[in-house]
Motif scaffolding. Structure first.
Motif, PDB file in Angstrom:
ATOM      1  N   LYS A  83     -44.008 -36.921  30.590  1.00  0.00           N
ATOM      2  CA  LYS A  83     -44.511 -35.550  30.680  1.00  0.00           C
ATOM      3  C   LYS A  83     -46.026 -35.519  30.440  1.00  0.00           C
ATOM      4  CE  LYS A  83     -43.434 -30.934  28.938  1.00  0.00           C
ATOM      5  NZ  LYS A  83     -42.643 -30.168  27.981  1.00  0.00           N
ATOM      6  N   ALA A  84     -46.478 -36.302  29.471  1.00  0.00           N
ATOM      7  CA  ALA A  84     -47.912 -36.359  29.164  1.00  0.00           C
ATOM      8  C   ALA A  84     -48.695 -36.946  30.337  1.00  0.00           C
ATOM      9  CB  ALA A  84     -48.144 -37.178  27.904  1.00  0.00           C
ATOM     10  N   LYS A  86     -47.835 -36.890  33.441  1.00  0.00           N
ATOM     11  CA  LYS A  86     -47.829 -35.896  34.518  1.00  0.00           C
ATOM     12  C   LYS A  86     -48.892 -34.830  34.259  1.00  0.00           C
ATOM     13  CE  LYS A  86     -44.767 -33.231  37.383  1.00  0.00           C
ATOM     14  NZ  LYS A  86     -43.415 -33.099  37.858  1.00  0.00           N
ATOM     15  N   LYS A  87     -49.050 -34.392  32.999  1.00  0.00           N
ATOM     16  CA  LYS A  87     -50.086 -33.424  32.651  1.00  0.00           C
ATOM     17  C   LYS A  87     -51.473 -33.991  32.941  1.00  0.00           C
ATOM     18  CE  LYS A  87     -48.230 -30.485  28.983  1.00  0.00           C
ATOM     19  NZ  LYS A  87     -48.375 -30.129  27.563  1.00  0.00           N
ATOM     20  N   CYS A  89     -52.210 -36.263  35.144  1.00  0.00           N
ATOM     21  CA  CYS A  89     -52.362 -36.313  36.600  1.00  0.00           C
ATOM     22  C   CYS A  89     -52.734 -34.948  37.178  1.00  0.00           C
ATOM     23  CB  CYS A  89     -51.078 -36.804  37.261  1.00  0.00           C
ATOM     24  SG  CYS A  89     -50.722 -38.535  36.985  1.00  0.00           S
ATOM     25  N   ASN A  90     -52.273 -33.879  36.552  1.00  0.00           N
ATOM     26  CA  ASN A  90     -52.505 -32.532  37.074  1.00  0.00           C
ATOM     27  C   ASN A  90     -53.817 -31.904  36.612  1.00  0.00           C
ATOM     28  OD1 ASN A  90     -50.169 -32.429  38.636  1.00  0.00           O
ATOM     29  ND2 ASN A  90     -48.932 -31.782  36.898  1.00  0.00           N
ATOM     30  N   LEU A  91     -54.576 -32.596  35.761  1.00  0.00           N
ATOM     31  CA  LEU A  91     -55.877 -32.066  35.360  1.00  0.00           C
ATOM     32  C   LEU A  91     -56.794 -32.010  36.577  1.00  0.00           C
ATOM     33  CD1 LEU A  91     -56.391 -34.064  32.038  1.00  0.00           C
ATOM     34  CD2 LEU A  91     -55.890 -31.624  32.246  1.00  0.00           C
ATOM     35  N   GLU A 124     -60.107 -33.309  25.804  1.00  0.00           N
ATOM     36  CA  GLU A 124     -58.943 -32.638  26.396  1.00  0.00           C
ATOM     37  C   GLU A 124     -57.860 -33.663  26.737  1.00  0.00           C
ATOM     38  OE1 GLU A 124     -59.962 -30.139  29.749  1.00  0.00           O
ATOM     39  OE2 GLU A 124     -61.747 -29.416  28.713  1.00  0.00           O
ATOM     40  N   ILE A 128     -53.768 -34.312  24.890  1.00  0.00           N
ATOM     41  CA  ILE A 128     -52.472 -34.383  25.602  1.00  0.00           C
ATOM     42  C   ILE A 128     -51.678 -35.523  25.007  1.00  0.00           C
ATOM     43  CG2 ILE A 128     -51.345 -34.839  27.809  1.00  0.00           C
ATOM     44  CD1 ILE A 128     -53.705 -33.435  29.165  1.00  0.00           C
TER      45      ILE A 128
END
Length: 128
Positions: A83-84, A86-87, A89-91, A124, A128
């Motif tokens: 999950k981390a 994926k977060k 990757c989405n930044l 940031e 995460i």
């Protein structure tokens, strides 16, 4: 299955490789065919996964940004690690994330407008 590419196919792929934003009409003119034929060939390439994405490569220095690579040691078996990642990757500023082997098993590449912006984005990322 390997697809045999004809001369026209190779020309179209050559021009797309040089500039993926060329309109079909310009490629057609360069190849000596019609824009409908070029459009049909490109659709066929996409259906056959010969082409999957169209990307533009740019000079980041002219945009005033730099790439920064961050090497991380991540326990991929730990709950929440997927999950981390994926977060991350989405930044918006993350442009490349890859898992690897060895001590530093996650590499993250980000774009930043200098050291101050990099430190802010790094904070940031670590939160995460």
């Amino acid at each position: 299955m390997v697809k045999e590419l004809g001369l026209l196919d190779r020309k179209i792929l050559y021009y797309l490789n040089n500039d993926c934003r060329l309109p079909n009409s310009k490629i057609a003119k360069l190849c000596g065919t019609s824009k409908q034929v070029v459009g049909s060939k490109i659709s066929s390439f996409m259906k056959q996964d010969i082409l999957t994405k169209f990307i533009t490569i740019y000079d980041n220095e002219k945009l005033g940004v730099s790439f920064y690579n961050i090497y991380l040691e991540v326990d991929h078996s730990r709950p929440g690690s997927k999950k981390a990642i994926k977060k991350i990757c989405n930044l918006k500023y993350t442009c490349w994330v890859v898992k690897s082997f060895g001590k530093w098993n996650l590499v993250v590449s980000i774009l930043a407008e200098g050291n101050r912006d990099f430190r802010k984005k790094l904070g940031e990322l670590f939160s995460i």
